[in-house]
Design a protein around this motif. Structure first.
Motif, PDB file in Angstrom:
ATOM      1  N   GLU A   1       6.092  12.098 -10.616  1.00 57.39           N
ATOM      2  CA  GLU A   1       6.509  10.759 -11.019  1.00 57.39           C
ATOM      3  C   GLU A   1       6.606  10.623 -12.524  1.00 57.39           C
ATOM      4  O   GLU A   1       7.356   9.784 -13.035  1.00 57.39           O
ATOM      5  N   THR A   2       5.855  11.453 -13.261  1.00 62.27           N
ATOM      6  CA  THR A   2       5.873  11.352 -14.724  1.00 62.27           C
ATOM      7  C   THR A   2       7.259  11.646 -15.282  1.00 62.27           C
ATOM      8  O   THR A   2       7.732  10.974 -16.201  1.00 62.27           O
ATOM      9  N   SER A   3       7.936  12.669 -14.720  1.00 58.95           N
ATOM     10  CA  SER A   3       9.286  12.980 -15.190  1.00 58.95           C
ATOM     11  C   SER A   3      10.246  11.833 -14.904  1.00 58.95           C
ATOM     12  O   SER A   3      11.101  11.497 -15.724  1.00 58.95           O
ATOM     13  N   ALA A   4      10.109  11.219 -13.716  1.00 61.71           N
ATOM     14  CA  ALA A   4      10.956  10.067 -13.404  1.00 61.71           C
ATOM     15  C   ALA A   4      10.659   8.902 -14.335  1.00 61.71           C
ATOM     16  O   ALA A   4      11.571   8.182 -14.754  1.00 61.71           O
ATOM     17  N   ASN A   5       9.400   8.731 -14.703  1.00 64.18           N
ATOM     18  CA  ASN A   5       9.056   7.667 -15.650  1.00 64.18           C
ATOM     19  C   ASN A   5       9.625   7.942 -17.032  1.00 64.18           C
ATOM     20  O   ASN A   5      10.036   7.014 -17.736  1.00 64.18           O
ATOM     21  N   MET A   6       9.646   9.209 -17.438  1.00 69.06           N
ATOM     22  CA  MET A   6      10.240   9.535 -18.736  1.00 69.06           C
ATOM     23  C   MET A   6      11.735   9.261 -18.738  1.00 69.06           C
ATOM     24  O   MET A   6      12.320   8.951 -19.777  1.00 69.06           O
ATOM     25  N   ALA A   7      12.370   9.362 -17.568  1.00 70.40           N
ATOM     26  CA  ALA A   7      13.805   9.100 -17.494  1.00 70.40           C
ATOM     27  C   ALA A   7      14.105   7.609 -17.390  1.00 70.40           C
ATOM     28  O   ALA A   7      14.993   7.098 -18.086  1.00 70.40           O
ATOM     29  N   PHE A   8      13.368   6.897 -16.535  1.00 64.04           N
ATOM     30  CA  PHE A   8      13.729   5.505 -16.238  1.00 64.04           C
ATOM     31  C   PHE A   8      12.607   4.503 -16.458  1.00 64.04           C
ATOM     32  O   PHE A   8      12.784   3.326 -16.170  1.00 64.04           O
ATOM     33  N   GLY A   9      11.440   4.959 -16.911  1.00 61.21           N
ATOM     34  CA  GLY A   9      10.332   4.034 -17.069  1.00 61.21           C
ATOM     35  C   GLY A   9      10.614   2.892 -18.017  1.00 61.21           C
ATOM     36  O   GLY A   9      10.137   1.770 -17.824  1.00 61.21           O
ATOM     37  N   ASP A  10      11.410   3.143 -19.054  1.00 61.66           N
ATOM     38  CA  ASP A  10      11.766   2.093 -20.010  1.00 61.66           C
ATOM     39  C   ASP A  10      13.069   1.400 -19.649  1.00 61.66           C
ATOM     40  O   ASP A  10      13.569   0.586 -20.428  1.00 61.66           O
ATOM     41  N   ILE A  11      13.636   1.718 -18.474  1.00 64.56           N
ATOM     42  CA  ILE A  11      14.910   1.131 -18.053  1.00 64.56           C
ATOM     43  C   ILE A  11      14.725   0.246 -16.837  1.00 64.56           C
ATOM     44  O   ILE A  11      15.026  -0.952 -16.863  1.00 64.56           O
ATOM     45  N   SER A  12      14.228   0.850 -15.734  1.00 63.60           N
ATOM     46  CA  SER A  12      14.118   0.102 -14.489  1.00 63.60           C
ATOM     47  C   SER A  12      13.077   0.752 -13.592  1.00 63.60           C
ATOM     48  O   SER A  12      13.210   1.944 -13.259  1.00 63.60           O
TER      49      SER A  12
END
Length: 451
Positions: A358-369
């Motif tokens: 989930e950390t990689s997904a957060n780095m991609a979209f955590g600040d977006i959606s």
């Protein structure tokens, strides 16, 4: 059995077979007509059941009482246009006073069930007008790109969205992008589609592939510069920074800010320059960015700092100079060291294939959606090539690239090798394109004759 009954049975059997084996053909032959009739027939009752019909206004109620007429019914959004497409229906609605585009988006899943469609998405076109796109079948199961796409300079069709629209990689609108994906997630196929789409354009391709070049070096005939190890990559990135500074000097020289020049002709980037003076744009593809950030010794740490500093400078300043970054990797997190989060902040476009954490997904979209993060970690392993694409505006879509083999990408690059520009700043990194020597045929000993 009459001829009509036989014909009807054959038509129903053909429709069932097409729906099972060729859903796209079924939609174009039978599905689009049935879906249009179903939507128009059920529209008022479905909108009322989904809470999208507005109650009658006070003046309508007062008029009904004054004229002794029945109470008026609730009114759904007005249909402005119903347009069939090759994958579904596009419904443009005019909202009633008091309604919001979020109401339609929140009811998308209920609309999907009510209209018996495969998927429903909505977007606000302008104030009070919402476009609802409905797909009649799973367009991502077998990706078929349309024959004609809206291709422009620096705009490449790379995938198909779940609503049936084409997903474009537009470098003029989104200069830099980050693409993540675990092993066997389809990230390499997405990259091949990107290179194959850029190959016919007047653009310089620069590649950094630290897996000893196994991904990008087969496409070398279309690349102006390639690096297959971190040491060469550091020198290549610094050469790009030097080119960027030279392009800015050219823009300053040709900026045309005298009083007799209209404001619209004042140059601020390469696209404002006259065509005969405009430098060729450069797209930099970095494969496995983590290999550039890892280090084990002091010397490797210094090299790593040089690489990350050059990447951050190109991401911050390269757009006006026509230098665009395409950063790819399996893992992208803050544990890669200082400067990584600063680099991520400059990468507007985000694409995440299946990731292992989930950390990689957060780095991609955590600040977006947060919804995009949830969608990224739910991509099944069996659906290779499916990805979540978004940008800093907060919007995101589920996409899938058409399968492109390495041989197809190589043939495309070889066919358009004449478009490869020769950049003097990057001449030391131009890949060698020697013809491989034929393998020597082993000598065959003669067999002595027997008597």
């Amino acid at each position: 059995m009459t001829a009509f009954t036989v014909t009807l049975v054959l038509v129903v059997a053909a429709a069932g077979l097409l729906r099972w084996r060729r859903p796209a053909w079924y939609w174009l032959t039978f599905g689009v007509t049935l879906a249009t009739v179903r939507v128009l027939f059920r529209y008022a009752s479905v909108m009322d059941a989904c809470g999208l019909a507005m109650p009658p206004s006070r003046w309508r109620l007062a008029l009904a009482r004054a004229t002794n007429r029945p109470m008026p019914d609730s009114r759904p959004p007005r249909i402005l246009r119903l347009r069939p497409t090759r994958t579904g229906l596009v419904l443009r609605l005019k909202l009633r006073p008091g309604q919001d585009a979020f109401d339609v988006a929140a009811a998308s899943d209920r609309l999907r069930h009510s209209f018996s469609m495969y998927g429903v998405t909505s977007r606000e076109v302008r104030s009070g007008v919402v476009e609802v796109r409905m797909t009649g079948y799973d367009v991502l199961k077998r990706v078929q790109m349309p024959a004609k796409t809206d291709t422009r300079p620096m705009r490449v069709p790379v995938a198909l969205r779940e609503d049936g629209a084409v997903h474009y990689r537009d470098y003029r609108a989104i200069p830099h992008a980050l693409t993540l994906g675990a092993t066997e997630s389809g990230k390499s196929v997405y990259q091949r589609n990107l290179v194959a789409g850029l190959a016919p354009m007047d653009v310089a391709l620069v590649g950094i592939d630290c897996k000893q070049g196994v991904e990008l070096f087969p496409l070398a005939r279309r690349f102006s510069a390639l690096a297959d190890n971190p040491d060469t990559a550091a020198e290549l990135l610094e050469a790009l920074v030097a080119r960027m500074e030279g392009v800015y000097q050219l823009i300053r020289t040709e900026q045309r800010i005298t009083a007799d020049v209209p404001d619209a002709e004042i140059a601020a980037d390469i696209w404002d320059l006259p065509e005969h003076l405009r430098p060729v744009p450069v797209v930099v593809l970095v494969d496995e960015v983590a290999e550039l950030a890892l280090f084990a010794t002091k010397e490797e740490e210094k090299r790593r700092d040089r690489i990350i500093t050059a990447l951050v400078r190109l991401a911050q300043l390269g757009r006006a100079a026509g230098i665009y970054l395409e950063i790819c990797g399996q893992r992208f997190g803050s544990e890669l060291g200082k400067g990584i989060t600063m680099l991520r902040a400059q990468l507007t476009g985000r694409t995440a294939h299946r990731v292992n954490d989930e950390t990689s997904a957060n780095m991609a979209f955590g600040d977006i959606s947060p919804d995009a993060v949830l969608a990224a970690i739910q991509i099944p392993a069996a659906m290779r090539g499916v990805a979540i694409a978004g940008d800093s505006s907060g919007g995101w879509h589920r996409i899938r690239s058409p399968h492109t083999s390495l041989r197809q990408a190589v043939n495309t690059c070889n066919r358009h090798a004449d478009h490869t520009p020769d950049l003097p700043e990057l001449a030391p990194f131009r890949p060698a394109l020697g013809v491989p020597a034929p393998a020597e045929t082993p000598a065959v000993e003669s067999i002595p004759a027997t008597t």
